[in-house]
Each structure stands twice: as structure tokens, then as C-alpha cells.
Design an enzyme around this catalytic site. Structure first.
Site, mmCIF file in Angstrom:
data_model
loop_
_atom_site.group_PDB
_atom_site.id
_atom_site.type_symbol
_atom_site.label_atom_id
_atom_site.label_comp_id
_atom_site.label_asym_id
_atom_site.label_seq_id
_atom_site.Cartn_x
_atom_site.Cartn_y
_atom_site.Cartn_z
ATOM 1 N N GLY A 73 0.740 -1.018 -0.014
ATOM 2 C CA GLY A 73 0.025 -0.053 -0.249
ATOM 3 C C GLY A 73 0.830 1.288 0.150
ATOM 4 O O GLY A 73 2.017 1.375 -0.324
ATOM 5 N N CYS A 259 17.703 -10.217 -1.911
ATOM 6 C CA CYS A 259 17.232 -11.715 -1.337
ATOM 7 C C CYS A 259 16.939 -12.296 -2.518
ATOM 8 O O CYS A 259 17.387 -13.565 -2.497
ATOM 9 C CB CYS A 259 15.846 -11.302 -0.559
ATOM 10 S SG CYS A 259 14.543 -10.367 -1.425
ATOM 11 N N CYS A 265 16.022 -17.994 0.730
ATOM 12 C CA CYS A 265 15.642 -16.741 1.397
ATOM 13 C C CYS A 265 14.647 -16.831 2.682
ATOM 14 O O CYS A 265 15.278 -17.817 3.285
ATOM 15 C CB CYS A 265 14.491 -16.135 0.374
ATOM 16 S SG CYS A 265 13.176 -17.498 -0.281
ATOM 17 N N CYS A 280 6.797 -13.658 3.136
ATOM 18 C CA CYS A 280 7.346 -12.772 2.194
ATOM 19 C C CYS A 280 6.534 -11.781 1.807
ATOM 20 O O CYS A 280 5.272 -11.902 1.774
ATOM 21 C CB CYS A 280 8.073 -13.673 1.008
ATOM 22 S SG CYS A 280 8.739 -12.631 -0.401
ATOM 23 N N ASP A 281 6.911 -10.459 1.208
ATOM 24 C CA ASP A 281 6.284 -9.530 0.717
ATOM 25 C C ASP A 281 5.384 -9.880 -0.635
ATOM 26 O O ASP A 281 4.185 -9.599 -0.676
ATOM 27 C CB ASP A 281 6.971 -8.556 0.081
ATOM 28 C CG ASP A 281 6.322 -7.098 -0.339
ATOM 29 O OD1 ASP A 281 5.241 -6.899 0.220
ATOM 30 O OD2 ASP A 281 6.696 -6.356 -1.322
ATOM 31 N N CYS A 331 22.900 -14.731 -9.467
ATOM 32 C CA CYS A 331 21.663 -14.580 -9.628
ATOM 33 C C CYS A 331 20.792 -15.490 -8.529
ATOM 34 O O CYS A 331 19.735 -15.165 -7.973
ATOM 35 C CB CYS A 331 20.882 -14.821 -10.881
ATOM 36 S SG CYS A 331 20.512 -16.690 -11.212
#
Length: 422
Positions: A73, A259, A265, A280-281, A331
């Protein structure tokens, strides 16, 4: 595979991104992955939950600096008084000699003089979202009435500058943005913030198909390479680009800071406005809900077996193509949310952006190595850019339009890098 919580895993540090208003936002960006998150209850994190969060997070930190990130948000919708209280609580719970670092990620629309004065006084770092050119930004980042927000974002940057804050810029890379790499980069560079993140938009609809605004791996790789060529010859030392800086650090033997580039992660949690904690987001879904901070300490939630498994699965589910790839160390297999493609062997869990990242890493490797070498010898940015220009002129000497391109793409120079020569 079952993973027990060992003493080693429980001792690992973790970070938390707080969502004080959840998915609420004053914009309606078409590519937003968070706005459809279903949430009930209060519209803002309560003072009680805020206090519990700050106390627990400081207690779980190894110090002496505790890193708080406020996200959404749109987190400014929580109001200035919310952040005044947050700072007061941080100071109350901090051990002697410790400090807090606060980062606010915002669209900038509400950042008036009072906001900027507060952020400067409390030494907040600010990340501000702006999508390159006015045309692209206003097409993608709209208010609910359909009006664009580019000028509001630029005004926010100027106001922050006035108060001594240079915000980090976050620019999404969509299927539209990717067509204008140099226009996007130069526009952002000229805002003089010094730091830019390029975040690829990869979304799928309910049928699992890529959305029209999602960027392809091929296009993303070209976008990065085109910007790298501009940056490395003109802006080294003046403007930092997150992926470039991270790649340079890893190749110089440094630790992974992002991350999605790490082997595993699971150490970056989300605290929602009601105090619920998620893995996690990008995984704020019932399956990844770990618990409530009213019921469990953050330290416990971060080290639950299911959270350890979530983090380890990033490495454990790599297809063979990734495990034998020379770029894996850079990566890390990519972000788990993007690993839905099939490998060349038909295995699942390949990063959708794989081909583009491989192109970027291979294309930039020679120059990255040279930069690292020159830095070790004590060269400063201006001297490095001068040396790179000399070497580029030497490479292109006696290369004609119809000769093979020196970048070794296999194409003729006129069909490849001809316009990049000096």
C-alpha cells in the site's frame, strides 16, 4: 523435505517490512501486486500492535543498528502522528548505544513540507516510486479518478531535496517501460537522487498466463544492457543502480545484499496492519501466514520450521539448468515468485527472467572485471570512465558496419552495437 530449526538457523538475522495500512493506497497502479490482498478489520495498525512490533523487533535484533522499513500500500496514509509515535517507541525500547534506521517507501503524493521536515529531522531514508518519463509514469501510476501523478512525484523529490534528503528511486519495468531504456534512465538520472532500482513487473492472471504489462526476459536483459552502456561511460560514481552495484560487489567477493540474488530466502518477513506475519512480501497469502505477534514473538515466527523450509526451497527446487549455470552465484536462481518457467530440460521452477539476466551478466562481465581491477589499483570513477572510453575506441577501430559486432553477438555491427561506438 522436513527441516528442523537448528541453533544455527535460529541465530540467523532477519528483517521485517511493516505494512501499517496493509494494501490501502491512494493510487490505482495497474501492475500493483498488493492491492487485491484481502484484509479485514482496522484500516491502520493500532498503537498496541505498533508497540509490540517495535519492542519485539528491537529485542530480536543483534544491534547496534535496527533497520525498520515501512511499506504498503501507501504507508503515508497511516498519518504523521503514527510515525511520530513509532520514533518515540523506538527511542523508548532501544538499548543504550543503539540506533534505528528508518526507510519509508512511498509514492510521494502526500509528502508536503511538514512530512519532509519530519523525515529529515528523524533521519528517515525515503524510497520514492517514479516510472521514468512523464508519459510512462502517468500511464501506469494513476489516481482513482484516472489522473496521472508524475508531477506530484517530482514535486515530492524536490521537496525532499530542499530538506536535505536524496530519495532512492524505484522504477518498475513493464512491457511498456522496457521499450525506452535510455529515455527512462536519463529522466531518472537527471532527478539527481543518486540511486535507482529497476524492478521488473512479472504477473500472471488467474489462468496462469502472463499479463500484458509483464516484461519478458529477453526485453529485460536488453533494457539492462542498454542502460549499463550509458551508465558505465557517463555516470559511474554519480548514480548508483542497484543491480549494477550488487553485481559488482558479489563479483568482488562481497556478500549478497538482495534477497532474490541470495542462494536461499525466508529472512525478510512481513508484518501486516493487524499484527499478522507472513513469509515474504510476495507471499501474503493464507498458506504463508506464520502467526500473530500478539501470540508469538517475531523471533519465534522467523524460525518456524515452515519458514526455514520456505527459504531453503529456493535452493532445493533449482532445476539442473540452474545448478550447472555459471551465473548461479550471481543470480541465486531469481525470486521464487518468478520461477514458473520450464528449463531447457523440461524441469519446472526456472526463473521467467533467466534469459535476460544471463544476457546482462555475460554482457557486463568483462567491464565489471575491469572496473573492479581498476578500483583495486586506486582509480577513481572519472579515471575509470576515461580508461573505458579509450578501450572502447580501440575495440571499434577498423570495425565497419558490415563487420561482426565486437560484442560477439554474431550479428553485423550495423545490426547490433553500431550506435554505441564513440
Amino acid at each position: 523435505m522436513q527441516v528442523a530449526v537448528t541453533q544455527k538457523s535460529a541465530a540467523l538475522p532477519f528483517t521485517v517490512m511493516a505494512k501499517p495500512v496493509g494494501s490501502q493506497c491512494n493510487l490505482s497502479c495497474g501492475y500493483c501486486y498488493y492491492r487485491d490482498i484481502e484484509q479485514v478489520g482496522t484500516t491502520r495498525m493500532s498503537d498496541e500492535i505498533l508497540e509490540i512490533f517495535i519492542r519485539q523487533y528491537i529485542e530480536a535484533s543483534g544491534g547496534p543498528t535496527v533497520y525498520f522499513t515501512w511499506h504498503g500500500g501507501e504507508p503515508t496514509l497511516a498519518g504523521l502522528d503514527f510515525y511520530r509515535l513509532a520514533v518515540e517507541l523506538q527511542k523508548r525500547f532501544l538499548p543504550d548505544g543503539w540506533s534505528c534506521w528508518n526507510n519509508l517507501q512511498t509514492n510521494g503524493v502526500l509528502l508536503d513540507d511538514e512530512w519532509c521536515a519530519f523525515l529529515a529531522a528523524e533521519r528517515f531514508d525515503v524510497g520514492l516510486s517514479i516510472d521514468g518519463t512523464k508519459h510512462l509514469h502517468d500511464m501506469q501510476r494513476k489516481r482513482y479518478d484516472g489522473s496521472g501523478t508524475y508531477q506530484a512525484a517530482v514535486n515530492a523529490i524536490r521537496s525532499l531535496h530542499t530538506h536535505g534528503i536524496k530519495p532512492d528511486i524505484l522504477c518498475t519495468v513493464t512491457s511498456f517501460t522496457v521499450k525506452e531504456p535510455l529515455n527512462v534512465y536519463r529522466t531518472l538520472r537527471d532527478l539527481d537522487t543518486g540511486w535507482i532500482q529497476f524492478i521488473p513487473i512479472v504477473r500472471r492472471n488467474s489462468e496462469g498466463e502472463l499479463t500484458d504489462d509483464s516484461v519478458s526476459g529477453e526485453a529485460y536483459g536488453k533494457f539492462l544492457c542498454d542502460i549499463f552502456d550509458e551508465w558505465v561511460l557517463n555516470d559511474l560514481g554519480r548514480t548508483d543502480i542497484q543491480l549494477f552495484a550488487e553485481t559488482l560487489r558479489i563479483r568482488a567477493g562481497g556478500s549478497v545484499g538482495l534477497c532474490w540474488m541470495a542462494p536461499t530466502c525466508g529472512r525478510s518477513l512481513i508484518v501486516e496492519r493487524d499484527g499478522s506475519v507472513y513469509s515474504c512480501d510476495h507471499f501474503v497469502k493464507p498458506k504463508y501466514r506464520l502467526g500473530m505477534i500478539k501470540d508469538f514473538h517475531l523471533r519465534e515466527l522467523a524460525n518456524l520450521p515452515e519458514q526455514i523450509i520456505f527459504g531453503e526451497n529456493k535452493r532445493n527446487t533449482l532445476p539442473a539448468q540452474c545448478r550447472r549455470c555459471p551465473w548461479l552465484a550471481v543470480c541465486g536462481g531469481g525470486c521464487s515468485k518468478d520461477r514458473f518457467a520450464l528449463s531447457e530440460d523440461g524441469e519446472p521452477s526456472l526463473n521467467h527472467l533467466c534469459v535476460g539476466l544471463k544476457r546482462f551478466f555475460s554482457y557486463t562481465q568483462p567491464v565489471m572485471k575491469l572496473i573492479a581491477s581498476l578500483q583495486k589499483k586506486g582509480f577513481f570513477s572519472e579515471s575509470i570512465m576515461t580508461e573505458l572510453r579509450k578501450r572502447l575506441q580501440t575495440i571499434w577501430k577498423n570495425i565497419g558496419r558490415n563487420d561482426p559486432c565486437p560484442c560477439e553477438s554474431g550479428r553485423k555491427a550495423k545490426q547490433c552495437c553500431w550506435d554505441k561506438r564513440l
